[in-house]
Design a protein around this motif. Sequence first.
Motif, PDB file in Angstrom:
ATOM      1  N   ASP A  42       7.809  -6.984  16.065  1.00  0.00           N
ATOM      2  CA  ASP A  42       8.932  -6.043  16.030  1.00  0.00           C
ATOM      3  C   ASP A  42       9.894  -6.278  14.865  1.00  0.00           C
ATOM      4  O   ASP A  42      10.919  -5.591  14.755  1.00  0.00           O
ATOM      5  CB  ASP A  42       9.725  -6.123  17.341  1.00  0.00           C
ATOM      6  N   ALA A  43       9.581  -7.234  14.002  1.00  0.00           N
ATOM      7  CA  ALA A  43      10.467  -7.495  12.857  1.00  0.00           C
ATOM      8  C   ALA A  43      10.447  -6.344  11.863  1.00  0.00           C
ATOM      9  O   ALA A  43      11.362  -6.215  11.042  1.00  0.00           O
ATOM     10  CB  ALA A  43      10.078  -8.801  12.167  1.00  0.00           C
ATOM     11  N   GLY A  44       9.400  -5.524  11.901  1.00  0.00           N
ATOM     12  CA  GLY A  44       9.398  -4.283  11.130  1.00  0.00           C
ATOM     13  C   GLY A  44       8.830  -4.386   9.727  1.00  0.00           C
ATOM     14  O   GLY A  44       8.403  -5.442   9.253  1.00  0.00           O
ATOM     15  N   ALA A  45       8.859  -3.232   9.044  1.00  0.00           N
ATOM     16  CA  ALA A  45       8.231  -3.098   7.736  1.00  0.00           C
ATOM     17  C   ALA A  45       8.912  -3.957   6.671  1.00  0.00           C
ATOM     18  O   ALA A  45       8.253  -4.433   5.739  1.00  0.00           O
ATOM     19  CB  ALA A  45       8.230  -1.633   7.302  1.00  0.00           C
ATOM     20  N   ALA A  46      10.210  -4.151   6.771  1.00  0.00           N
ATOM     21  CA  ALA A  46      10.913  -4.941   5.757  1.00  0.00           C
ATOM     22  C   ALA A  46      10.399  -6.379   5.735  1.00  0.00           C
ATOM     23  O   ALA A  46      10.156  -6.951   4.668  1.00  0.00           O
ATOM     24  CB  ALA A  46      12.418  -4.915   6.012  1.00  0.00           C
ATOM     25  N   VAL A  47      10.227  -6.955   6.923  1.00  0.00           N
ATOM     26  CA  VAL A  47       9.706  -8.328   6.997  1.00  0.00           C
ATOM     27  C   VAL A  47       8.239  -8.353   6.561  1.00  0.00           C
ATOM     28  O   VAL A  47       7.794  -9.292   5.884  1.00  0.00           O
ATOM     29  CB  VAL A  47       9.872  -8.893   8.419  1.00  0.00           C
ATOM     30  N   LEU A  48       7.476  -7.332   6.944  1.00  0.00           N
ATOM     31  CA  LEU A  48       6.085  -7.255   6.510  1.00  0.00           C
ATOM     32  C   LEU A  48       6.006  -7.258   4.980  1.00  0.00           C
ATOM     33  O   LEU A  48       5.223  -8.015   4.391  1.00  0.00           O
ATOM     34  CB  LEU A  48       5.421  -5.995   7.068  1.00  0.00           C
ATOM     35  N   LYS A  49       6.810  -6.420   4.334  1.00  0.00           N
ATOM     36  CA  LYS A  49       6.758  -6.339   2.878  1.00  0.00           C
ATOM     37  C   LYS A  49       7.226  -7.636   2.223  1.00  0.00           C
ATOM     38  O   LYS A  49       6.678  -8.041   1.184  1.00  0.00           O
ATOM     39  CB  LYS A  49       7.581  -5.150   2.388  1.00  0.00           C
ATOM     40  N   ARG A  50       8.218  -8.290   2.822  1.00  0.00           N
ATOM     41  CA  ARG A  50       8.645  -9.579   2.275  1.00  0.00           C
ATOM     42  C   ARG A  50       7.528 -10.611   2.403  1.00  0.00           C
ATOM     43  O   ARG A  50       7.278 -11.393   1.478  1.00  0.00           O
ATOM     44  CB  ARG A  50       9.905 -10.061   2.986  1.00  0.00           C
ATOM     45  N   THR A  51       6.833 -10.587   3.532  1.00  0.00           N
ATOM     46  CA  THR A  51       5.706 -11.500   3.751  1.00  0.00           C
ATOM     47  C   THR A  51       4.604 -11.261   2.735  1.00  0.00           C
ATOM     48  O   THR A  51       4.036 -12.195   2.164  1.00  0.00           O
ATOM     49  CB  THR A  51       5.146 -11.319   5.185  1.00  0.00           C
ATOM     50  N   VAL A  52       4.292  -9.985   2.489  1.00  0.00           N
ATOM     51  CA  VAL A  52       3.247  -9.634   1.533  1.00  0.00           C
ATOM     52  C   VAL A  52       3.641 -10.071   0.126  1.00  0.00           C
ATOM     53  O   VAL A  52       2.839 -10.665  -0.607  1.00  0.00           O
ATOM     54  CB  VAL A  52       2.960  -8.116   1.560  1.00  0.00           C
ATOM     55  N   THR A  53       4.872  -9.782  -0.263  1.00  0.00           N
ATOM     56  CA  THR A  53       5.339 -10.136  -1.606  1.00  0.00           C
ATOM     57  C   THR A  53       5.238 -11.634  -1.841  1.00  0.00           C
ATOM     58  O   THR A  53       4.735 -12.088  -2.887  1.00  0.00           O
ATOM     59  CB  THR A  53       6.793  -9.666  -1.807  1.00  0.00           C
ATOM     60  N   GLU A  54       5.710 -12.424  -0.875  1.00  0.00           N
ATOM     61  CA  GLU A  54       5.664 -13.880  -1.017  1.00  0.00           C
ATOM     62  C   GLU A  54       4.227 -14.384  -1.055  1.00  0.00           C
ATOM     63  O   GLU A  54       3.887 -15.266  -1.854  1.00  0.00           O
ATOM     64  CB  GLU A  54       6.439 -14.544   0.122  1.00  0.00           C
ATOM     65  N   ALA A  55       3.375 -13.821  -0.199  1.00  0.00           N
ATOM     66  CA  ALA A  55       1.977 -14.267  -0.136  1.00  0.00           C
ATOM     67  C   ALA A  55       1.245 -13.948  -1.434  1.00  0.00           C
ATOM     68  O   ALA A  55       0.505 -14.785  -1.975  1.00  0.00           O
ATOM     69  CB  ALA A  55       1.271 -13.604   1.049  1.00  0.00           C
ATOM     70  N   VAL A  56       1.436 -12.741  -1.951  1.00  0.00           N
ATOM     71  CA  VAL A  56       0.748 -12.336  -3.181  1.00  0.00           C
ATOM     72  C   VAL A  56       1.240 -13.164  -4.360  1.00  0.00           C
ATOM     73  O   VAL A  56       0.442 -13.649  -5.175  1.00  0.00           O
ATOM     74  CB  VAL A  56       0.945 -10.826  -3.442  1.00  0.00           C
ATOM     75  N   ASN A  57       2.544 -13.353  -4.477  1.00  0.00           N
ATOM     76  CA  ASN A  57       3.067 -14.113  -5.610  1.00  0.00           C
ATOM     77  C   ASN A  57       2.623 -15.570  -5.569  1.00  0.00           C
ATOM     78  O   ASN A  57       2.305 -16.159  -6.619  1.00  0.00           O
ATOM     79  CB  ASN A  57       4.594 -14.016  -5.664  1.00  0.00           C
ATOM     80  N   GLU A  58       2.572 -16.150  -4.390  1.00  0.00           N
ATOM     81  CA  GLU A  58       2.083 -17.525  -4.283  1.00  0.00           C
ATOM     82  C   GLU A  58       0.597 -17.591  -4.653  1.00  0.00           C
ATOM     83  O   GLU A  58       0.149 -18.525  -5.325  1.00  0.00           O
ATOM     84  CB  GLU A  58       2.299 -18.039  -2.859  1.00  0.00           C
ATOM     85  N   PHE A  59      -0.160 -16.583  -4.230  1.00  0.00           N
ATOM     86  CA  PHE A  59      -1.594 -16.555  -4.507  1.00  0.00           C
ATOM     87  C   PHE A  59      -1.865 -16.391  -6.003  1.00  0.00           C
ATOM     88  O   PHE A  59      -2.786 -17.009  -6.561  1.00  0.00           O
ATOM     89  CB  PHE A  59      -2.244 -15.402  -3.729  1.00  0.00           C
TER      90      PHE A  59
END
Length: 324
Positions: free
Chosen positions: A259-276
């Motif tokens: 339920d944290a929503g799209a904003a948290v999802l996008k932050r998670t994706v951004t951090e994961a992609v940049n680390e990768f």
Amino acid sequence: MTPRVLTGDRPTGPLHLGHYFGTLRNRVRLQHDYDMIVIIADYQVLIDRDVADRLGETVDGLLLDYLAAGLDPGCTTIFTHSAVPALNQLLLPFLSLVSVPELQRNPTVKDEIQHSRQSSVSGLMFTYPVHQAADILFCKGNLVPVGQDQLPHIEMTRTVARRFNERYGPVFPIPEGLLSDAPLLPGTDGRKMSKSRGNAIALSAGPDEVARLVKGATTDADRHISYDPEGRPGVSGLVQLAALCLDRDPSELAGEIGDAGAAVLKRTVTEAVNEFLAPMRERRAAYAKDMQFVRNLLKSGNARANELADQTLREVQVAMGTNY
């Protein structure tokens, strides 16, 4: 003899995460156990466009993408299509082995035509699958890492090899396609990640560009994050992208965000992609400082590809009785 892998890309622009998870990851994994040959298919750039703009620049970028992704210049042969005349000479006898309806039915060709930027389709578009057969068979490739949308080309190659062997005698192995664990990666709009669709995250993208692309990605009105590729392609594509970069199960990752929503999802994706992408950025920057080394690597690859192609063409000429 060490089994041989043939794979490659058209130099139409930067490689992206769909390329990495679709095929590049397998190339890196296999390169020390197989004879890895990678083609930069510069001639095939012309199949869906009138001219090949800035081709030299694009080839340089593709070489850097390969090296950044982890291809080892000490054990991988990289070459360009246009530098190997004997490879392209195989196209004519191969075309004699397939029918026009077989070429017209090829689903990948249909998709290329649909997304073509040309007002009319060239003959090269229809010969594309047979040209790819020449790419694979010139070096007698045994294994071809591909995305799912390229499987019809592998089947065409197998058909060409079988028909040639039946008509003229055994010359070619029958290659196999190797699918990755993520053969079709959705882009930022939920559709297949593709340069032509403008929904891709390039391997060369910087941190700010990644953040901008992910921020603009398609989601939906449901705040609860779930992994449902059919029902929620936009949200699920983002979940899958983060899961691949983090080596996580996408359903579990979606459940954690909940339920944290799209904003948290996008932050998670951004951090994961940049680390990768961080180690790829470091490797790319290091190689970019010595472009002479990078271009010499291509020259060496072209020389080896010519040796292989010349030998195969001699065998084909003997089998066909054209070695006058």
